[in-house]
Design a protein around this motif. Structure first.
Motif, mmCIF file in Angstrom:
data_model
loop_
_atom_site.group_PDB
_atom_site.id
_atom_site.type_symbol
_atom_site.label_atom_id
_atom_site.label_comp_id
_atom_site.label_asym_id
_atom_site.label_seq_id
_atom_site.Cartn_x
_atom_site.Cartn_y
_atom_site.Cartn_z
ATOM 1 N N ALA A 151 0.813 -1.219 0.000
ATOM 2 C CA ALA A 151 0.000 0.000 0.000
ATOM 3 C C ALA A 151 0.841 1.261 0.000
ATOM 4 O O ALA A 151 0.425 2.289 -0.548
ATOM 5 N N PHE A 152 2.027 1.218 0.617
ATOM 6 C CA PHE A 152 2.832 2.439 0.761
ATOM 7 C C PHE A 152 4.143 2.387 -0.017
ATOM 8 O O PHE A 152 5.048 3.175 0.226
ATOM 9 N N VAL A 153 4.229 1.437 -0.940
ATOM 10 C CA VAL A 153 5.358 1.373 -1.869
ATOM 11 C C VAL A 153 4.788 1.186 -3.271
ATOM 12 O O VAL A 153 3.625 0.821 -3.441
ATOM 13 N N ALA A 154 5.609 1.431 -4.281
ATOM 14 C CA ALA A 154 5.154 1.274 -5.664
ATOM 15 C C ALA A 154 5.241 -0.199 -6.065
ATOM 16 O O ALA A 154 6.329 -0.772 -6.073
ATOM 17 N N PRO A 155 4.136 -0.837 -6.391
ATOM 18 C CA PRO A 155 4.144 -2.252 -6.759
ATOM 19 C C PRO A 155 4.506 -2.459 -8.226
ATOM 20 O O PRO A 155 4.455 -1.514 -9.022
ATOM 21 N N PRO A 156 4.849 -3.678 -8.611
ATOM 22 C CA PRO A 156 5.038 -3.969 -10.034
ATOM 23 C C PRO A 156 3.748 -3.711 -10.803
ATOM 24 O O PRO A 156 2.657 -4.051 -10.342
ATOM 25 N N LEU A 157 3.881 -3.129 -11.976
ATOM 26 C CA LEU A 157 2.692 -2.797 -12.758
ATOM 27 C C LEU A 157 1.921 -4.060 -13.156
ATOM 28 O O LEU A 157 0.700 -4.032 -13.300
ATOM 29 N N ALA A 158 2.644 -5.175 -13.319
ATOM 30 C CA ALA A 158 1.984 -6.430 -13.665
ATOM 31 C C ALA A 158 0.994 -6.842 -12.582
ATOM 32 O O ALA A 158 -0.093 -7.367 -12.870
ATOM 33 N N GLU A 159 1.351 -6.625 -11.310
ATOM 34 C CA GLU A 159 0.456 -6.996 -10.214
ATOM 35 C C GLU A 159 -0.740 -6.048 -10.137
ATOM 36 O O GLU A 159 -1.854 -6.469 -9.795
ATOM 37 N N VAL A 160 -0.519 -4.788 -10.456
ATOM 38 C CA VAL A 160 -1.635 -3.841 -10.539
ATOM 39 C C VAL A 160 -2.606 -4.281 -11.638
ATOM 40 O O VAL A 160 -3.833 -4.287 -11.449
#
Length: 475
Positions: A99-108
């Motif tokens: 929630a408070f870090v940038a996740p991999p776009l694939a997971e988004v």
């Protein structure tokens, strides 16, 4: 309304069920506009067999927003029952844990695909929305303040008449756009240089990148990336990570304007030693530095490494930064030489909208007016044609189209590009389009047959028509 006939009429067509198109649907559902919008028929047309997935899950990069920004797209009381099944979704919990870090776009992309499936099932069941999957929009004709949307499914053609068309089919990177932009600066590539689209490369794994660039590296060819945005620095990182073991030692980044970094506040930017304009680089609404145009998260770390040390720290690959515009004359000459000597040039200069042929009723083409970063549109995404005429009822705000800065929502004054992003699609970018569509669907379509020119062309070309009844099922 939807019978076995050569044409279908409805209030609104949503062309493209990717991040932008689904953002429009999510927003209309949560703010209560969707029932009225669907009263006279709402048809969602998507080329995919699984509408709602888009291509986010294909990208091998980190998002430029933290996970909570994407969760916020789902966080609304009106959507609680629709999204209740996500409580049991591994994709949902992976994003919550970031929630408070940038996740991999694939997971988004995986999370949004699941959420979109739930929304599409819901609106088909409760509001009689039709979802036409595996269906391609082949042509759009503007006729007397309405649109004829020609579509094709399994070789069969059909026309949909509508008052409003929300058209977001994704973006593309046209090499001619790069060549023209460079020519405007007095720059050119060698005749043997190969232009690569960052959009394609950013979807490749390390192994695929090594295989793709093997001939270039074996021959000692030089690699230059053109651009200065999030995707450009993500591209540099992916190339360094994937190709350092294959012999890549250095790259060049040619960027037209100053590289800008994002900070949550002017105090944090000052504390890090970052030099910025306290007026032009600070958003007056949020107080953020380079809110719209600055590098964030993983791209920010890469940018800092290159600016401070001339290399990507994790991998040791050197990067030469050369500013071709508003920079020193020496840098321009070095950029000119680097481009002339490069075997591969990677295009990271933004997107152009992917559009079907747009035509006036007389068959002449409609050309949409462009500005830096996208189309010249109003706050609802309604564009101008090349003559300055507004195409009322048409709305484009997705990748390659974007929207201009709205002072009420905030941005740094120095930013002159277009705004687009997943959160924007689910909120501000689609909000104006929803208001406009809601107003237009209250005016009924006139009784009018499709012009005979359209019908005869398809008969002459032996293009059969199809009927939409079998596409009204849930996806």
């Amino acid at each position: 309304m939807y019978g076995d006939q050569l044409q279908t009429a409805c209030g609104c067509v949503v062309g493209g069920a990717g991040p932008a198109g689904m953002g429009f649907i999510f927003n209309a559902l949560k703010n209560g506009a969707l029932p009225e919008m669907a009263r006279d028929g709402l048809i969602i047309v998507d080329a995919s067999a699984s509408p709602g997935t888009g291509r986010l899950a294909e990208y091998q990069i980190t998002a430029n927003s933290v996970g909570d920004v994407f969760l916020d797209c789902l966080r609304n009381p009106a959507l609680y029952e629709v999204f209740e099944p996500l409580q049991h979704s591994a994709a949902y919990w992976r994003i919550r844990d970031q929630a408070f870090v940038a996740p991999p776009l694939a997971e988004v992309g995986e999370l949004l695909a699941e959420a979109s499936k739930l929304v599409l099932d819901h609106i088909v069941e409760h509001f009689a929305v039709q979802v036409w999957s595996s269906t391609t929009i082949t042509e759009v004709v503007w006729v007397d303040d309405e649109y004829q949307v020609w579509v094709e499914h399994q070789g069969r053609s059909q026309v949909i008449r509508c008052r409003s068309l929300v058209l977001n089919l994704g973006g593309q990177q046209d090499p001619r756009h790069l060549l023209n932009a460079l020519a405007d600066q007095g720059l050119a590539l060698s005749l043997t240089a190969h232009i690569e689209s960052a959009d394609s490369l950013l979807r490749m794994s390390d192994e695929q990148l090594r295989e793709h660039f093997a001939p270039t590296l074996t021959a000692g060819g030089k690699v230059t990336v053109v651009g200065g945005s999030h995707s450009a620095f993500s591209m540099l990182e992916n190339l360094a990570k994937g190709l350092q073991s294959a012999g890549l030692e250095e790259m060049t980044l040619v960027h037209r304007s100053q590289i800008r970094l994002f900070y949550e506040s002017a105090e944090l930017a000052t504390a890090s030693g970052y030099v910025f304009d306290p007026v032009n680089d600070v958003c007056p609404v949020s107080g953020r530095v380079n809110r719209s145009g600055g590098l964030r998260y993983s791209a920010l770390e890469v940018g800092r490494d290159i600016l401070d040390h001339g290399r990507i720290g994790k991998y040791g690959v050197r990067v030469h930064l050369l500013q071709s515009g508003e920079g020193a004359a020496q840098q321009f000459e070095r950029a000119k030489q680097a481009l002339a000597e490069s075997s591969v040039v990677v295009q990271c200069t933004g997107y152009q909208p992917r559009l079907p042929p747009l035509k006036y009723v007389d068959g002449s083409p409609v050309t949409l007016r462009e500005v830096k970063g996208g189309l010249d549109s109003d706050p609802s995404g309604c564009p101008l044609d090349s003559t300055g005429q507004r195409l009322h009822g048409l709305h484009l705000f997705g990748l390659g189209s974007g929207l201009g800065i709205d002072p009420r929502l905030g941005s740094e004054p120095s930013f002159d590009g277009r705004i687009y992003g997943v959160w924007q699609f689910h909120n501000d970018a689609s909000g104006g389009a929803i208001e406009s569509v809601s107003a237009r669907v209250k005016s009924p379509l006139a009784e009018r047959a499709v012009p005979s020119r359209q019908h005869s062309e398809r008969v002459d070309n032996e293009q059969p028509f199809f009927w939409p009844g079998f596409h009204a099922a849930k996806v």
